[in-house]
Design an enzyme around this catalytic site. Structure first.
Site, PDB file in Angstrom:
ATOM      1  N   ARG A 165      46.571   0.258 122.656  1.00 42.48           N
ATOM      2  CA  ARG A 165      45.251  -0.151 123.180  1.00 42.48           C
ATOM      3  C   ARG A 165      45.042   0.371 124.604  1.00 42.48           C
ATOM      4  NH1 ARG A 165      45.569  -1.256 118.575  1.00 42.48           N
ATOM      5  NH2 ARG A 165      45.160  -3.248 117.555  1.00 42.48           N
ATOM      6  N   SER A 235      39.168  -9.081 118.741  1.00 44.03           N
ATOM      7  CA  SER A 235      40.299  -9.767 119.384  1.00 44.03           C
ATOM      8  C   SER A 235      39.980  -9.948 120.868  1.00 44.03           C
ATOM      9  CB  SER A 235      41.571  -8.931 119.263  1.00 44.03           C
ATOM     10  OG  SER A 235      41.826  -8.659 117.914  1.00 44.03           O
ATOM     11  N   GLU A 331      41.162  -8.587 126.254  1.00 47.59           N
ATOM     12  CA  GLU A 331      40.984  -7.197 125.830  1.00 47.59           C
ATOM     13  C   GLU A 331      39.620  -6.638 126.236  1.00 47.59           C
ATOM     14  OE1 GLU A 331      42.466  -5.653 121.888  1.00 47.59           O
ATOM     15  OE2 GLU A 331      40.342  -5.199 121.631  1.00 47.59           O
TER      16      GLU A 331
HETATM   17  P1  FAD Z   1      31.590  -0.596 124.284  1.00 48.47           P
HETATM   18  O1  FAD Z   1      31.899  -2.031 124.027  1.00 48.47           O
HETATM   19  O2  FAD Z   1      30.181  -0.220 124.494  1.00 48.47           O
HETATM   20  O3  FAD Z   1      32.454  -0.110 125.525  1.00 48.47           O
HETATM   21  C1  FAD Z   1      33.827  -0.427 125.605  1.00 48.47           C
HETATM   22  C2  FAD Z   1      34.451   0.358 126.771  1.00 48.47           C
HETATM   23  O4  FAD Z   1      34.376   1.765 126.482  1.00 48.47           O
HETATM   24  C3  FAD Z   1      33.686   0.178 128.082  1.00 48.47           C
HETATM   25  O5  FAD Z   1      34.632   0.247 129.131  1.00 48.47           O
HETATM   26  C4  FAD Z   1      32.753   1.382 128.128  1.00 48.47           C
HETATM   27  O6  FAD Z   1      32.396   1.773 129.435  1.00 48.47           O
HETATM   28  C5  FAD Z   1      33.623   2.444 127.482  1.00 48.47           C
HETATM   29  N1  FAD Z   1      32.840   3.489 126.812  1.00 48.47           N
HETATM   30  C6  FAD Z   1      32.038   3.348 125.726  1.00 48.47           C
HETATM   31  N2  FAD Z   1      31.533   4.548 125.362  1.00 48.47           N
HETATM   32  C7  FAD Z   1      32.017   5.458 126.241  1.00 48.47           C
HETATM   33  C8  FAD Z   1      31.849   6.864 126.414  1.00 48.47           C
HETATM   34  N3  FAD Z   1      31.110   7.593 125.578  1.00 48.47           N
HETATM   35  N4  FAD Z   1      32.482   7.457 127.461  1.00 48.47           N
HETATM   36  C9  FAD Z   1      33.232   6.757 128.319  1.00 48.47           C
HETATM   37  N5  FAD Z   1      33.433   5.422 128.207  1.00 48.47           N
HETATM   38  C10 FAD Z   1      32.832   4.776 127.176  1.00 48.47           C
HETATM   39  N6  FAD Z   1      39.156  -2.612 118.385  1.00 48.47           N
HETATM   40  C11 FAD Z   1      40.277  -2.068 117.884  1.00 48.47           C
HETATM   41  O7  FAD Z   1      40.968  -1.295 118.576  1.00 48.47           O
HETATM   42  N7  FAD Z   1      40.703  -2.326 116.609  1.00 48.47           N
HETATM   43  C12 FAD Z   1      40.010  -3.149 115.788  1.00 48.47           C
HETATM   44  O8  FAD Z   1      40.414  -3.342 114.646  1.00 48.47           O
HETATM   45  C13 FAD Z   1      38.821  -3.764 116.287  1.00 48.47           C
HETATM   46  N8  FAD Z   1      38.128  -4.618 115.538  1.00 48.47           N
HETATM   47  C14 FAD Z   1      37.000  -5.218 116.030  1.00 48.47           C
HETATM   48  C15 FAD Z   1      36.321  -6.127 115.217  1.00 48.47           C
HETATM   49  C16 FAD Z   1      35.174  -6.743 115.692  1.00 48.47           C
HETATM   50  C17 FAD Z   1      34.434  -7.715 114.801  1.00 48.47           C
HETATM   51  C18 FAD Z   1      34.686  -6.445 116.997  1.00 48.47           C
HETATM   52  C19 FAD Z   1      33.426  -7.076 117.488  1.00 48.47           C
HETATM   53  C20 FAD Z   1      35.382  -5.574 117.807  1.00 48.47           C
HETATM   54  C21 FAD Z   1      36.562  -4.951 117.336  1.00 48.47           C
HETATM   55  N9  FAD Z   1      37.289  -4.047 118.126  1.00 48.47           N
HETATM   56  C22 FAD Z   1      38.422  -3.455 117.614  1.00 48.47           C
HETATM   57  C23 FAD Z   1      36.856  -3.733 119.497  1.00 48.47           C
HETATM   58  C24 FAD Z   1      35.771  -2.613 119.555  1.00 48.47           C
HETATM   59  O9  FAD Z   1      35.085  -2.519 118.358  1.00 48.47           O
HETATM   60  C25 FAD Z   1      36.358  -1.256 119.899  1.00 48.47           C
HETATM   61  O10 FAD Z   1      37.031  -1.290 121.125  1.00 48.47           O
HETATM   62  C26 FAD Z   1      35.282  -0.154 119.964  1.00 48.47           C
HETATM   63  O11 FAD Z   1      35.879   1.113 120.145  1.00 48.47           O
HETATM   64  C27 FAD Z   1      34.254  -0.384 121.080  1.00 48.47           C
HETATM   65  O12 FAD Z   1      33.199   0.539 120.893  1.00 48.47           O
HETATM   66  P2  FAD Z   1      31.801   0.368 121.597  1.00 48.47           P
HETATM   67  O13 FAD Z   1      31.029   1.604 121.352  1.00 48.47           O
HETATM   68  O14 FAD Z   1      31.190  -0.901 121.144  1.00 48.47           O
HETATM   69  O15 FAD Z   1      32.237   0.281 123.120  1.00 48.47           O
HETATM   70  P1  NAP Z   2      47.101  -9.730 111.068  1.00 45.57           P
HETATM   71  O1  NAP Z   2      47.295  -8.837 109.899  1.00 45.57           O
HETATM   72  O2  NAP Z   2      46.881 -11.182 110.841  1.00 45.57           O
HETATM   73  O3  NAP Z   2      48.330  -9.539 112.045  1.00 45.57           O
HETATM   74  C1  NAP Z   2      48.443 -10.330 113.231  1.00 45.57           C
HETATM   75  C2  NAP Z   2      49.039  -9.447 114.304  1.00 45.57           C
HETATM   76  O4  NAP Z   2      50.332  -9.052 113.924  1.00 45.57           O
HETATM   77  C3  NAP Z   2      48.204  -8.213 114.492  1.00 45.57           C
HETATM   78  O5  NAP Z   2      47.620  -8.306 115.745  1.00 45.57           O
HETATM   79  C4  NAP Z   2      49.144  -7.035 114.332  1.00 45.57           C
HETATM   80  O6  NAP Z   2      49.274  -6.245 115.508  1.00 45.57           O
HETATM   81  C5  NAP Z   2      50.507  -7.659 114.069  1.00 45.57           C
HETATM   82  N1  NAP Z   2      51.084  -7.088 112.822  1.00 45.57           N
HETATM   83  C6  NAP Z   2      50.868  -7.522 111.552  1.00 45.57           C
HETATM   84  N2  NAP Z   2      51.615  -6.794 110.695  1.00 45.57           N
HETATM   85  C7  NAP Z   2      52.273  -5.887 111.434  1.00 45.57           C
HETATM   86  C8  NAP Z   2      53.198  -4.838 111.105  1.00 45.57           C
HETATM   87  N3  NAP Z   2      53.584  -4.606 109.848  1.00 45.57           N
HETATM   88  N4  NAP Z   2      53.663  -4.084 112.123  1.00 45.57           N
HETATM   89  C9  NAP Z   2      53.296  -4.297 113.388  1.00 45.57           C
HETATM   90  N5  NAP Z   2      52.422  -5.274 113.758  1.00 45.57           N
HETATM   91  C10 NAP Z   2      51.931  -6.061 112.792  1.00 45.57           C
HETATM   92  O7  NAP Z   2      45.899  -9.175 111.965  1.00 45.57           O
HETATM   93  P2  NAP Z   2      44.332  -9.234 111.727  1.00 45.57           P
HETATM   94  O8  NAP Z   2      43.730 -10.112 112.731  1.00 45.57           O
HETATM   95  O9  NAP Z   2      44.047  -9.483 110.270  1.00 45.57           O
HETATM   96  O10 NAP Z   2      43.910  -7.738 112.071  1.00 45.57           O
HETATM   97  C11 NAP Z   2      44.259  -6.674 111.205  1.00 45.57           C
HETATM   98  C12 NAP Z   2      44.283  -5.388 112.000  1.00 45.57           C
HETATM   99  O11 NAP Z   2      42.993  -5.159 112.570  1.00 45.57           O
HETATM  100  C13 NAP Z   2      45.271  -5.422 113.162  1.00 45.57           C
HETATM  101  O12 NAP Z   2      45.877  -4.169 113.269  1.00 45.57           O
HETATM  102  C14 NAP Z   2      44.408  -5.705 114.364  1.00 45.57           C
HETATM  103  O13 NAP Z   2      44.891  -5.093 115.550  1.00 45.57           O
HETATM  104  C15 NAP Z   2      43.076  -5.073 113.970  1.00 45.57           C
HETATM  105  N6  NAP Z   2      41.982  -5.804 114.617  1.00 45.57           N
HETATM  106  C16 NAP Z   2      41.746  -5.558 115.941  1.00 45.57           C
HETATM  107  C17 NAP Z   2      40.714  -6.205 116.602  1.00 45.57           C
HETATM  108  C18 NAP Z   2      40.392  -5.886 118.043  1.00 45.57           C
HETATM  109  O14 NAP Z   2      39.335  -6.277 118.513  1.00 45.57           O
HETATM  110  N7  NAP Z   2      41.239  -5.219 118.763  1.00 45.57           N
HETATM  111  C19 NAP Z   2      39.916  -7.120 115.922  1.00 45.57           C
HETATM  112  C20 NAP Z   2      40.213  -7.369 114.596  1.00 45.57           C
HETATM  113  C21 NAP Z   2      41.247  -6.704 113.948  1.00 45.57           C
HETATM  114  P3  NAP Z   2      48.254  -5.081 115.925  1.00 45.57           P
HETATM  115  O15 NAP Z   2      47.057  -5.796 116.457  1.00 45.57           O
HETATM  116  O16 NAP Z   2      49.025  -4.346 116.950  1.00 45.57           O
HETATM  117  O17 NAP Z   2      47.960  -4.265 114.720  1.00 45.57           O
END
Ligand code: FAD
Ligand code: NAP
Length: 344
Positions: A165, A235, A331
């Site tokens: 991340r 998250s 985050e």
């Molecule tokens: P924004 O929220 O608009 O911006 C986020 C950051 O990126 C800010 O700092 C902004 O300045 C910067 N930014 C945006 N666009 C640019 C650009 N073109 N150039 C430079 N900087 C920029 N994240 C995960 O990693 N894994 C997941 O599984 C995941 N699941 C999610 C599920 C849900 C329901 C939600 C709501 C969010 C989730 N996220 C997840 C977080 C999010 O979706 C990601 O981080 C996504 O990449 C953000 O994109 P955005 O366009 O909405 O960025």
């Molecule tokens: P989950 O499967 O319930 O797992 C809980 C946590 O355990 C996750 O955060 C994941 O880490 C870790 N995990 C589970 N299995 C793993 C494995 N085999 N090896 C290493 N790490 C493991 O998680 P969930 O909430 O349903 O989400 C599923 C996936 O979507 C995850 O990868 C999660 O990161 C991603 N997600 C991200 C966001 C966001 O906003 N960043 C939001 C929703 C979902 P990791 O998070 O490192 O994968």
């Protein structure tokens, strides 16, 4: 394309927090960027880049100029030396639509990253990841405008300093405006099924990138709230990384601790820590709370204000710190104004 003043951001952040930007401009073409960056710098304004607003925590007021990336475009560039298809995508493209289009085109590599909200341009910022795949694994290069040197740059994936991340762009927030991302995708499907809910697919005779994508979509829909229905930013806390000594101490007290090896450390499931504090499904009077299916997701169903969100954030952090001695780090990125105090 007109400059807006006191622009309403309430519908431009998925957490649904009421917020106004001092100035906002929608960017439809990359060549608009240098002029607006120059204008902001001459007027000593902060520059902020907005995608889909799905990883942001906004204060009531956001100072400076917000550049909202709206650019569109998808282009196949050819193949790299490993035979992978190079696919160049404009920053304003929707991430999930790109994932779906790649799978439909017979390309694989993005299927585990389905249904992540937001834009293509934001994907490298925190090196989006899910189900054992990170965008950095699939990235060829990133194109950006460097607000410091006023040059267009192209950074190969190896120079983006991707981590868990994390990336170079996150550490240099608002220096690089990402304008395009080139992905390297394969026609040779190599499934990544290490996460528990995907493991059963290994025995499925119909295993394909499409099946993995549809499974990921179903899994996510079953435990994550759609921001269109219940405002949230995914998250809300990062999974903490701890060293082995700390892990062994915690494990002795909490044999059920959910943790995974990560580099030379251990990654704790932050959702499990919050759940153990009895906060899953709980909420404040303002409605801000921890989602009933996944405690790590902070929800804001009543579109409460920034301070209500922060109050809940602190309550969760305090509960986890008291119980486990672990400090949870938020985050989503914080945007505010000079008057709103130092929040980071
Ligand atoms: P924004 O929220 O608009 O911006 C986020 C950051 O990126 C800010 O700092 C902004 O300045 C910067 N930014 C945006 N666009 C640019 C650009 N073109 N150039 C430079 N900087 C920029 N994240 C995960 O990693 N894994 C997941 O599984 C995941 N699941 C999610 C599920 C849900 C329901 C939600 C709501 C969010 C989730 N996220 C997840 C977080 C999010 O979706 C990601 O981080 C996504 O990449 C953000 O994109 P955005 O366009 O909405 O960025
Ligand atoms: P989950 O499967 O319930 O797992 C809980 C946590 O355990 C996750 O955060 C994941 O880490 C870790 N995990 C589970 N299995 C793993 C494995 N085999 N090896 C290493 N790490 C493991 O998680 P969930 O909430 O349903 O989400 C599923 C996936 O979507 C995850 O990868 C999660 O990161 C991603 N997600 C991200 C966001 C966001 O906003 N960043 C939001 C929703 C979902 P990791 O998070 O490192 O994968």
């Amino acid at each position: 394309m007109t400059l807006q003043h006191q622009a309403d951001l309430s519908k431009r952040n998925t957490l649904g927090v009421p917020s106004w930007a001092e100035h906002l401009i929608d960017i439809e073409q990359d060549d608009q960027i240098p002029g607006w960056v120059g204008w902001a710098q001459q007027n000593e304004l902060n520059i902020r880049v907005l995608g889909g607003g799905s990883n942001l925590l906004l204060d009531n007021r956001v100072d400076g100029l917000v550049l909202a990336m709206r650019t569109q475009g998808r282009q196949v560039l050819g193949q790299d030396d490993q035979g992978r298809t190079l696919w160049r995508l404009a920053a304003g493209e929707n991430w999930h639509e790109v994932v779906r289009a790649s799978v439909e085109a017979g390309l694989s590599g993005l299927e585990n990253l389905a249904l992540i909200p937001g834009s293509v341009g934001a994907a490298p910022i925190q090196n989006i990841g899910a189900y054992g795949v990170e965008v950095g694994d699939r990235l060829h290069d990133v194109e950006a405008y460097d607000c410091r040197t006023h040059q267009w740059v192209r950074l190969p994936a190896a120079q983006c300093e991707f981590g868990y991340r994390d990336s170079l762009f996150k550490r240099w927030e608002n220096r690089y405006i990402i304008t395009a991302v080139t992905l390297a995708l394969s026609t040779d499907f190599q499934p990544q099924l290490s996460y528990g809910p995907l493991q059963a697919l290994a025995h499925n005779p119909n295993l394909s990138a499409s099946l993995v994508m549809e499974t990921v979509i179903r899994l996510r829909q079953s435990k994550l709230p759609s921001p269109d229905v219940i405002p949230n930013a995914g998250s809300f806390f990062k999974n903490p990384q701890i060293d082995d000594a700390q892990f062994q101490r915690l494990k002795a007290d909490w044999p059920e601790l959910v943790a995974y090896p990560s580099d030379d450390e251990w990654k704790l499931a932050a959702g499990w820590l919050i759940d153990q504090c009895g906060l899953k499904g709980q909420a404040s009077d303002a409605g801000v709370g921890c989602y009933r299916e996944q405690a790590l997701v902070l929800i804001n169903p009543k579109r409460a204000e920034f301070l209500d969100v922060v109050t809940w954030q602190r309550l969760v952090q305090k509960a986890v710190a008291n119980r486990f001695g672990i400090v949870l780090e938020r985050e989503p990125r914080y945007w505010g104004s000079k008057g709103s105090g130092q929040f980071e």
